[in-house]
Design a protein around this motif. Sequence first.
Motif, PDB file in Angstrom:
ATOM      1  N   UNK A  80       0.821  -1.210   0.000  1.00 26.85           N
ATOM      2  CA  UNK A  80       0.000   0.000   0.000  1.00 26.85           C
ATOM      3  C   UNK A  80       0.858   1.264   0.000  1.00 26.85           C
ATOM      4  N   UNK A  81       1.961   1.243   0.740  1.00 26.65           N
ATOM      5  CA  UNK A  81       2.824   2.429   0.826  1.00 26.65           C
ATOM      6  C   UNK A  81       3.470   2.771  -0.514  1.00 26.65           C
ATOM      7  N   UNK A  82       3.596   1.806  -1.411  1.00 28.27           N
ATOM      8  CA  UNK A  82       4.091   2.069  -2.758  1.00 28.27           C
ATOM      9  C   UNK A  82       2.954   2.472  -3.700  1.00 28.27           C
ATOM     10  N   UNK A  83       1.802   1.831  -3.504  1.00 31.68           N
ATOM     11  CA  UNK A  83       0.674   2.039  -4.408  1.00 31.68           C
ATOM     12  C   UNK A  83       0.077   3.444  -4.295  1.00 31.68           C
ATOM     13  N   UNK A  84      -0.149   3.920  -3.092  1.00 29.47           N
ATOM     14  CA  UNK A  84      -0.843   5.196  -2.925  1.00 29.47           C
ATOM     15  C   UNK A  84      -0.083   6.377  -3.545  1.00 29.47           C
ATOM     16  N   UNK A  85       1.228   6.526  -3.331  1.00 28.39           N
ATOM     17  CA  UNK A  85       1.932   7.615  -4.025  1.00 28.39           C
ATOM     18  C   UNK A  85       1.882   7.460  -5.552  1.00 28.39           C
ATOM     19  N   UNK A  86       1.906   6.224  -6.032  1.00 30.89           N
ATOM     20  CA  UNK A  86       1.802   5.991  -7.478  1.00 30.89           C
ATOM     21  C   UNK A  86       0.449   6.472  -7.995  1.00 30.89           C
ATOM     22  N   UNK A  87      -0.615   6.244  -7.229  1.00 32.47           N
ATOM     23  CA  UNK A  87      -1.941   6.708  -7.634  1.00 32.47           C
ATOM     24  C   UNK A  87      -2.032   8.227  -7.584  1.00 32.47           C
ATOM     25  N   UNK A  88      -1.353   8.851  -6.632  1.00 30.30           N
ATOM     26  CA  UNK A  88      -1.309  10.323  -6.600  1.00 30.30           C
ATOM     27  C   UNK A  88      -0.641  10.848  -7.867  1.00 30.30           C
ATOM     28  N   UNK A  89       0.458  10.239  -8.248  1.00 30.25           N
ATOM     29  CA  UNK A  89       1.173  10.636  -9.468  1.00 30.25           C
ATOM     30  C   UNK A  89       0.298  10.399 -10.699  1.00 30.25           C
ATOM     31  N   UNK A  90      -0.394   9.256 -10.727  1.00 29.56           N
ATOM     32  CA  UNK A  90      -1.280   8.930 -11.838  1.00 29.56           C
ATOM     33  C   UNK A  90      -2.351  10.000 -12.008  1.00 29.56           C
ATOM     34  N   UNK A  91      -3.083  10.328 -10.931  1.00 25.76           N
ATOM     35  CA  UNK A  91      -4.164  11.299 -11.042  1.00 25.76           C
ATOM     36  C   UNK A  91      -3.645  12.704 -11.296  1.00 25.76           C
ATOM     37  N   UNK A  92      -2.502  13.065 -10.734  1.00 28.54           N
ATOM     38  CA  UNK A  92      -1.912  14.377 -11.029  1.00 28.54           C
ATOM     39  C   UNK A  92      -1.527  14.457 -12.504  1.00 28.54           C
ATOM     40  N   UNK A  93      -1.041  13.357 -13.058  1.00 38.31           N
ATOM     41  CA  UNK A  93      -0.694  13.350 -14.478  1.00 38.31           C
ATOM     42  C   UNK A  93      -1.933  13.553 -15.341  1.00 38.31           C
ATOM     43  N   UNK A  94      -3.023  12.886 -14.991  1.00 36.01           N
ATOM     44  CA  UNK A  94      -4.250  13.000 -15.778  1.00 36.01           C
ATOM     45  C   UNK A  94      -4.914  14.359 -15.625  1.00 36.01           C
ATOM     46  N   UNK A  95      -5.011  14.821 -14.396  1.00 32.94           N
ATOM     47  CA  UNK A  95      -5.807  16.008 -14.118  1.00 32.94           C
ATOM     48  C   UNK A  95      -5.007  17.307 -14.250  1.00 32.94           C
ATOM     49  N   UNK A  96      -3.759  17.256 -13.843  1.00 28.26           N
ATOM     50  CA  UNK A  96      -2.929  18.466 -13.885  1.00 28.26           C
ATOM     51  C   UNK A  96      -2.000  18.494 -15.096  1.00 28.26           C
ATOM     52  N   UNK A  97      -1.921  17.384 -15.819  1.00 28.04           N
ATOM     53  CA  UNK A  97      -1.013  17.316 -16.956  1.00 28.04           C
ATOM     54  C   UNK A  97       0.445  17.210 -16.540  1.00 28.04           C
ATOM     55  N   UNK A  98       0.689  16.671 -15.340  1.00 26.71           N
ATOM     56  CA  UNK A  98       2.047  16.605 -14.800  1.00 26.71           C
ATOM     57  C   UNK A  98       2.957  15.673 -15.598  1.00 26.71           C
ATOM     58  N   UNK A  99       2.395  14.707 -16.266  1.00 28.41           N
ATOM     59  CA  UNK A  99       3.131  13.766 -17.129  1.00 28.41           C
ATOM     60  C   UNK A  99       4.279  13.068 -16.398  1.00 28.41           C
ATOM     61  N   UNK A 100       4.071  12.760 -15.139  1.00 26.28           N
ATOM     62  CA  UNK A 100       5.099  12.061 -14.369  1.00 26.28           C
ATOM     63  C   UNK A 100       4.810  10.578 -14.227  1.00 26.28           C
ATOM     64  N   UNK A 101       3.569  10.180 -14.464  1.00 32.73           N
ATOM     65  CA  UNK A 101       3.217   8.762 -14.307  1.00 32.73           C
ATOM     66  C   UNK A 101       3.787   7.960 -15.463  1.00 32.73           C
ATOM     67  N   UNK A 102       4.431   6.866 -15.110  1.00 28.31           N
ATOM     68  CA  UNK A 102       4.936   5.913 -16.100  1.00 28.31           C
ATOM     69  C   UNK A 102       4.372   4.549 -15.735  1.00 28.31           C
ATOM     70  N   UNK A 103       3.504   4.043 -16.568  1.00 26.01           N
ATOM     71  CA  UNK A 103       2.910   2.748 -16.291  1.00 26.01           C
ATOM     72  C   UNK A 103       1.858   2.423 -17.327  1.00 26.01           C
ATOM     73  N   UNK A 104       1.367   1.202 -17.281  1.00 25.39           N
ATOM     74  CA  UNK A 104       0.356   0.721 -18.204  1.00 25.39           C
ATOM     75  C   UNK A 104      -0.839   0.249 -17.389  1.00 25.39           C
TER      76      UNK A 104
END
Length: 186
Positions: free
Chosen positions: A51-75
């Motif tokens: 969980x401690x790895x997953x939650x920050x990854x989900x923050x990055x995912x949603x920030x990439x989608x909503x803010x256009x941060x483009x930091x998420x790398x994954x499929x």
Amino acid sequence: MNPSFPAAPIVQRVAEPTDANIRDLVYGFYDRVRADPLLGPVFDTTLAGRWDDHLPKMCTFWASLVLGAKQYRGNVQQAHQPLEGIEPQHFSRWLYLFLDTVESRYEPAAAIRFMEPALRIAQSLQLSRFGWDYTIPAEQQALLERIAPRRRPRDDEPHDSHDPHASARPRGEPFPARIIGKTQDD
């Protein structure tokens, strides 16, 4: 959104997503997921000890989608393929919990920025898991009817003038893309 599930507590709704309030959204949402009797066991089994790895990854995912941060790398598709025992009702519950959590934290214009990708993601995952001809669960269809503004059909889209519900509901499909699958009425 759905009276059979407890609603998210309303917090101070914000007008603009930021990294900080996206983090609060993600952690609040996953607190609800973990407590949910249908989703909690699936997520706990899949993410046991991670969980401690997953939650920050989900923050990055949603920030990439909503803010256009483009930091998420994954499929997204690849990450969800190994999940066993996932049924349509799991997607309905995930959508309800996520959209309800978003709605409780963001003003409508900001909430839509989360809702559109959430609906696209859910549809994409459902199509890959169940195929093009799956039946959208009734509770998910009701959720879509409630939250999804409707577009007018294009001139080249077929429509049924004999539909008894045609005058009672707007024609067209929920945003942002057509929902593929059969409804309970089909």
